[in-house]
Scaffold this motif. Structure first.
Motif, mmCIF file in Angstrom:
data_model
loop_
_atom_site.group_PDB
_atom_site.id
_atom_site.type_symbol
_atom_site.label_atom_id
_atom_site.label_comp_id
_atom_site.label_asym_id
_atom_site.label_seq_id
_atom_site.Cartn_x
_atom_site.Cartn_y
_atom_site.Cartn_z
ATOM 1 N N TRP A 169 -80.242 -105.596 -32.179
ATOM 2 C CA TRP A 169 -79.913 -104.650 -33.214
ATOM 3 C C TRP A 169 -80.724 -103.368 -33.026
ATOM 4 O O TRP A 169 -81.876 -103.421 -32.610
ATOM 5 C CB TRP A 169 -80.250 -105.212 -34.570
ATOM 6 C CG TRP A 169 -79.293 -106.239 -35.101
ATOM 7 C CD1 TRP A 169 -78.295 -106.875 -34.431
ATOM 8 C CD2 TRP A 169 -79.262 -106.736 -36.431
ATOM 9 N NE1 TRP A 169 -77.643 -107.738 -35.268
ATOM 10 C CE2 TRP A 169 -78.216 -107.670 -36.502
ATOM 11 C CE3 TRP A 169 -80.002 -106.481 -37.559
ATOM 12 C CZ2 TRP A 169 -77.898 -108.345 -37.664
ATOM 13 C CZ3 TRP A 169 -79.690 -107.160 -38.715
ATOM 14 C CH2 TRP A 169 -78.640 -108.079 -38.765
ATOM 15 N N SER A 170 -80.133 -102.260 -33.381
ATOM 16 C CA SER A 170 -80.852 -100.990 -33.339
ATOM 17 C C SER A 170 -81.841 -100.947 -34.511
ATOM 18 O O SER A 170 -81.715 -101.701 -35.485
ATOM 19 C CB SER A 170 -79.870 -99.832 -33.462
ATOM 20 O OG SER A 170 -79.299 -99.808 -34.756
ATOM 21 N N ARG A 171 -82.784 -100.052 -34.437
ATOM 22 C CA ARG A 171 -83.754 -99.878 -35.529
ATOM 23 C C ARG A 171 -83.020 -99.533 -36.827
ATOM 24 O O ARG A 171 -83.343 -100.059 -37.893
ATOM 25 C CB ARG A 171 -84.750 -98.795 -35.169
ATOM 26 C CG ARG A 171 -85.777 -98.556 -36.279
ATOM 27 C CD ARG A 171 -86.728 -97.470 -35.906
ATOM 28 N NE ARG A 171 -87.572 -97.963 -34.831
ATOM 29 C CZ ARG A 171 -88.784 -97.519 -34.574
ATOM 30 N NH1 ARG A 171 -89.289 -96.561 -35.298
ATOM 31 N NH2 ARG A 171 -89.481 -98.022 -33.580
ATOM 32 N N LYS A 172 -82.008 -98.672 -36.727
ATOM 33 C CA LYS A 172 -81.239 -98.281 -37.907
ATOM 34 C C LYS A 172 -80.541 -99.485 -38.541
ATOM 35 O O LYS A 172 -80.561 -99.655 -39.760
ATOM 36 C CB LYS A 172 -80.214 -97.207 -37.559
ATOM 37 C CG LYS A 172 -79.404 -96.740 -38.772
ATOM 38 C CD LYS A 172 -78.345 -95.730 -38.390
ATOM 39 C CE LYS A 172 -77.516 -95.220 -39.529
ATOM 40 N NZ LYS A 172 -77.447 -95.951 -40.756
ATOM 41 N N LYS A 173 -79.935 -100.335 -37.707
ATOM 42 C CA LYS A 173 -79.234 -101.505 -38.231
ATOM 43 C C LYS A 173 -80.211 -102.465 -38.923
ATOM 44 O O LYS A 173 -79.912 -103.000 -39.986
ATOM 45 C CB LYS A 173 -78.480 -102.213 -37.109
ATOM 46 C CG LYS A 173 -77.597 -103.338 -37.611
ATOM 47 C CD LYS A 173 -76.718 -103.899 -36.512
ATOM 48 C CE LYS A 173 -75.840 -105.008 -37.045
ATOM 49 N NZ LYS A 173 -74.927 -105.530 -36.050
ATOM 50 N N VAL A 174 -81.369 -102.661 -38.317
ATOM 51 C CA VAL A 174 -82.386 -103.530 -38.926
ATOM 52 C C VAL A 174 -82.835 -102.946 -40.261
ATOM 53 O O VAL A 174 -82.890 -103.662 -41.280
ATOM 54 C CB VAL A 174 -83.592 -103.734 -37.980
ATOM 55 C CG1 VAL A 174 -84.743 -104.422 -38.714
ATOM 56 C CG2 VAL A 174 -83.190 -104.530 -36.754
ATOM 57 N N ASP A 196 -81.274 -100.833 -42.254
ATOM 58 C CA ASP A 196 -80.180 -100.928 -43.216
ATOM 59 C C ASP A 196 -80.053 -102.344 -43.772
ATOM 60 O O ASP A 196 -79.890 -102.540 -44.980
ATOM 61 C CB ASP A 196 -78.850 -100.505 -42.590
ATOM 62 C CG ASP A 196 -78.721 -99.007 -42.404
ATOM 63 O OD1 ASP A 196 -79.535 -98.248 -42.971
ATOM 64 O OD2 ASP A 196 -77.792 -98.591 -41.678
ATOM 65 N N TYR A 197 -80.130 -103.337 -42.891
ATOM 66 C CA TYR A 197 -80.036 -104.738 -43.321
ATOM 67 C C TYR A 197 -81.174 -105.075 -44.290
ATOM 68 O O TYR A 197 -80.948 -105.691 -45.336
ATOM 69 C CB TYR A 197 -80.065 -105.674 -42.112
ATOM 70 C CG TYR A 197 -79.958 -107.122 -42.490
ATOM 71 C CD1 TYR A 197 -78.719 -107.712 -42.700
ATOM 72 C CD2 TYR A 197 -81.095 -107.907 -42.671
ATOM 73 C CE1 TYR A 197 -78.613 -109.042 -43.073
ATOM 74 C CE2 TYR A 197 -80.993 -109.235 -43.037
ATOM 75 C CZ TYR A 197 -79.759 -109.796 -43.235
ATOM 76 O OH TYR A 197 -79.661 -111.108 -43.614
#
Length: 77
Positions: free
Chosen positions: A1-6, A8-9
């Motif tokens: 996962w990208s930093r952004k996806k992490v 956001d989650y």
């Protein structure tokens, strides 16, 4: 996962679902560190909800932290 996806989650699922801030599970000087028990428990719970979603909901994110915790660290009785 990208930093952004992490991120956001964590904000949309974990923070909202448990009603806690990042420092509850993370060492704020080293977010990647695995020294806190709460981080280990959270990972186990994420694996569990992922398994439930795959088995019963064709992988759709139906079960989340909020499903049981309702925004509280302790599951309401």
């Amino acid at each position: 996962w990208s930093r952004k996806k992490v991120n956001d989650y964590m904000k949309k699922q974990v923070n909202r679902g448990l009603g806690v801030k990042c420092k509850h599970c993370h060492d704020t000087k080293d977010y990647a560190a695995d020294g806190k028990k709460d981080k280990e428990v959270s990972r186990e719970m994420i694996v569990m909800q992922d398994r439930i979603n795959k088995e019963f909901f064709a992988g759709k994110q139906v079960v989340t932290c909020f499903t049981c915790h309702k925004g509280k660290l302790e599951i309401p009785k």
